[in-house]
Design a protein around this motif. Sequence first.
Motif, PDB file in Angstrom:
ATOM      1  N   PHE A   1       0.988  -1.255  -0.235  1.00  0.00           N
ATOM      2  CA  PHE A   1      -0.087  -0.371  -0.381  1.00  0.00           C
ATOM      3  C   PHE A   1       0.266   1.335   0.027  1.00  0.00           C
ATOM      4  O   PHE A   1       1.911   1.399   1.010  1.00  0.00           O
ATOM      5  CB  PHE A   1      -0.533  -0.050   1.196  1.00  0.00           C
ATOM      6  CG  PHE A   1      -2.365  -1.155   1.164  1.00  0.00           C
ATOM      7  CD1 PHE A   1      -3.271  -0.675  -0.123  1.00  0.00           C
ATOM      8  CD2 PHE A   1      -2.499  -2.319   1.350  1.00  0.00           C
ATOM      9  CE1 PHE A   1      -4.388  -1.403   0.283  1.00  0.00           C
ATOM     10  CE2 PHE A   1      -3.290  -3.111   1.568  1.00  0.00           C
ATOM     11  CZ  PHE A   1      -4.272  -2.834   0.955  1.00  0.00           C
ATOM     12  N   ARG A   2       0.529   2.406  -0.981  1.00  0.00           N
ATOM     13  CA  ARG A   2       1.266   3.126  -0.661  1.00  0.00           C
ATOM     14  C   ARG A   2       0.140   4.530   0.228  1.00  0.00           C
ATOM     15  O   ARG A   2      -0.966   4.504   0.535  1.00  0.00           O
ATOM     16  CB  ARG A   2       1.061   4.197  -2.767  1.00  0.00           C
ATOM     17  CG  ARG A   2       2.388   3.208  -3.146  1.00  0.00           C
ATOM     18  CD  ARG A   2       1.802   3.475  -4.802  1.00  0.00           C
ATOM     19  NE  ARG A   2       1.298   3.376  -4.939  1.00  0.00           N
ATOM     20  CZ  ARG A   2       0.768   3.499  -6.202  1.00  0.00           C
ATOM     21  NH1 ARG A   2       1.558   4.053  -7.374  1.00  0.00           N
ATOM     22  NH2 ARG A   2      -0.246   2.948  -6.870  1.00  0.00           N
ATOM     23  N   PHE A   3       1.266   5.527   0.250  1.00  0.00           N
ATOM     24  CA  PHE A   3       0.948   6.259   1.491  1.00  0.00           C
ATOM     25  C   PHE A   3       1.595   7.583   0.736  1.00  0.00           C
ATOM     26  O   PHE A   3       2.005   8.277   0.271  1.00  0.00           O
ATOM     27  CB  PHE A   3       1.539   6.388   3.197  1.00  0.00           C
ATOM     28  CG  PHE A   3       0.384   4.837   3.238  1.00  0.00           C
ATOM     29  CD1 PHE A   3      -0.218   4.928   4.368  1.00  0.00           C
ATOM     30  CD2 PHE A   3       0.925   4.099   3.605  1.00  0.00           C
ATOM     31  CE1 PHE A   3      -0.976   3.802   5.170  1.00  0.00           C
ATOM     32  CE2 PHE A   3       0.436   3.030   4.004  1.00  0.00           C
ATOM     33  CZ  PHE A   3      -0.348   2.699   4.486  1.00  0.00           C
ATOM     34  N   ALA A   4       0.344   8.765   1.445  1.00  0.00           N
ATOM     35  CA  ALA A   4       0.065  10.006   0.891  1.00  0.00           C
ATOM     36  C   ALA A   4       0.323  10.549   2.663  1.00  0.00           C
ATOM     37  O   ALA A   4      -0.737  10.752   2.917  1.00  0.00           O
ATOM     38  CB  ALA A   4      -0.849  10.803  -0.570  1.00  0.00           C
ATOM     39  N   LEU A   5       1.065  11.307   2.498  1.00  0.00           N
ATOM     40  CA  LEU A   5       1.162  12.605   4.098  1.00  0.00           C
ATOM     41  C   LEU A   5       0.034  13.920   3.484  1.00  0.00           C
ATOM     42  O   LEU A   5       0.243  14.852   3.063  1.00  0.00           O
ATOM     43  CB  LEU A   5       2.631  12.840   4.780  1.00  0.00           C
ATOM     44  CG  LEU A   5       3.027  13.706   5.088  1.00  0.00           C
ATOM     45  CD1 LEU A   5       1.851  12.635   6.743  1.00  0.00           C
ATOM     46  CD2 LEU A   5       3.594  13.858   6.131  1.00  0.00           C
ATOM     47  N   ASP A   6      -1.035  14.025   4.408  1.00  0.00           N
ATOM     48  CA  ASP A   6      -2.050  15.089   4.118  1.00  0.00           C
ATOM     49  C   ASP A   6      -1.960  16.288   4.871  1.00  0.00           C
ATOM     50  O   ASP A   6      -1.641  16.101   6.426  1.00  0.00           O
ATOM     51  CB  ASP A   6      -3.276  14.202   3.683  1.00  0.00           C
ATOM     52  CG  ASP A   6      -4.117  14.837   3.370  1.00  0.00           C
ATOM     53  OD1 ASP A   6      -3.627  15.694   2.281  1.00  0.00           O
ATOM     54  OD2 ASP A   6      -5.577  15.232   3.587  1.00  0.00           O
TER      55      ASP A   6
END
Length: 426
Positions: free
Chosen positions: A126-131
């Motif tokens: 799974f890929r993540f974005a820091l929001d």
Amino acid sequence: MIDLSLHDTGPRSLRVREFYLGRQPILDRNQTLFGYELLFRNAPVGPAHITNELSATAAVIAHASQLGMEKTIGDALGFVNVDADVLMTDIFSFLPREKVVLEVAETMPLTPQVLARITELAGHGFRFALDDLTGDSPNVAALLPLAEYVKMDMRNIPLSTLTKLAPRFRQDQKKLVAEKVETREEFKNCLDLGFDYFQGYYFAKPVIMSGKKLSPSQLAVMELMTLVTSEADNLEIERAIKRDVSLALNLLRLVNTPAVGARQRIDSLSQAVTILGRRQLQRWLQIMLYAEPSKRGHSMTPLLMLATTRGRLLELLAGKLRPSQRQAADVAFTVGIMSLMDTLFGIPMAEILSQIPVNEEVSEALLYRGGFFGDLLKLAECIERIEEMDDHIVPTLRDLAMSTDELVELEMAAFEWSDNVVRYAL
């Protein structure tokens, strides 16, 4: 929306309730569609207020995945907000990891258990974005190594701060996403700062240019639309199409898309005119107006996607709400797809309507968002900006006597139809 009974081991189970679904486009530096942020809100009982509780996302995604995630995002990536509660649920068994980016907010409480869960999910692909990133914090230091994307909100961060942060994250090999980009100037500023992706509706806002003329191909389509809506016979229409080779080829390609639903392949212009009929031919000409600019190297995919989605959603809504009035669905489609022509042409809507003959209901909807079709258009626009205009959706749905489940099913159908059209149109 989440079953709060905790298990000693393993993730929490989910229950699905009514929800709203919105998707906001994310474009690359060439303004080509890259992904969508999927925005979910659960529907309350009582006052017209939508909760911002992100833990509602889990059950919603389960539902969306069961309906078919490919209908929601097509070939694009789906960016989905998750909080600490969601991360500890069984949502991830529903999600295609190659199609999804999980967004975690900088302000999320980061316990050792949550950090371990993020690390585990990243290990599973799974890929993540820091929001909602605004600067330095212990959470940023802990999460940044696990994040592929960094998202920064243009409404919350001054340009001076962006100028400092962007180079730092680029140095860390992070892909930068600018959120809530609403003007061309903001887009240019972010482009200059090296942002990779842009989320917002700057591309859908008209930039009116005095004295702007339509391109020859757009003029050809407009002239043909006038013939189709007039009393011209089929032979005259066919001759007009043949005068523009590019127009003829593009029309044949479009009318053979799965979205048309023709039972046989259409191989000639004569067939196209005869089999489709005036109503369908007018529809595909309207779509071609949005597809044509891309042939000249200016990607209009997002505008084409938005216009076709709006047109189809309004058509489906009108068909459901006024099933005995077949013409209502046709009018609704026209309103939806014409609603972005001022952006497409860079010409005021009033001037466009002086050149394209439309009835009073269409004009009222496009100029003032008035009448039944204006209400449908306002609803579609609210859904597109669901995070900002939630409180308009509930009363509108109540006035239309429609449930959120019904709305979401129509949205999914509109997304899928639009995706099919765009695949063939470009």
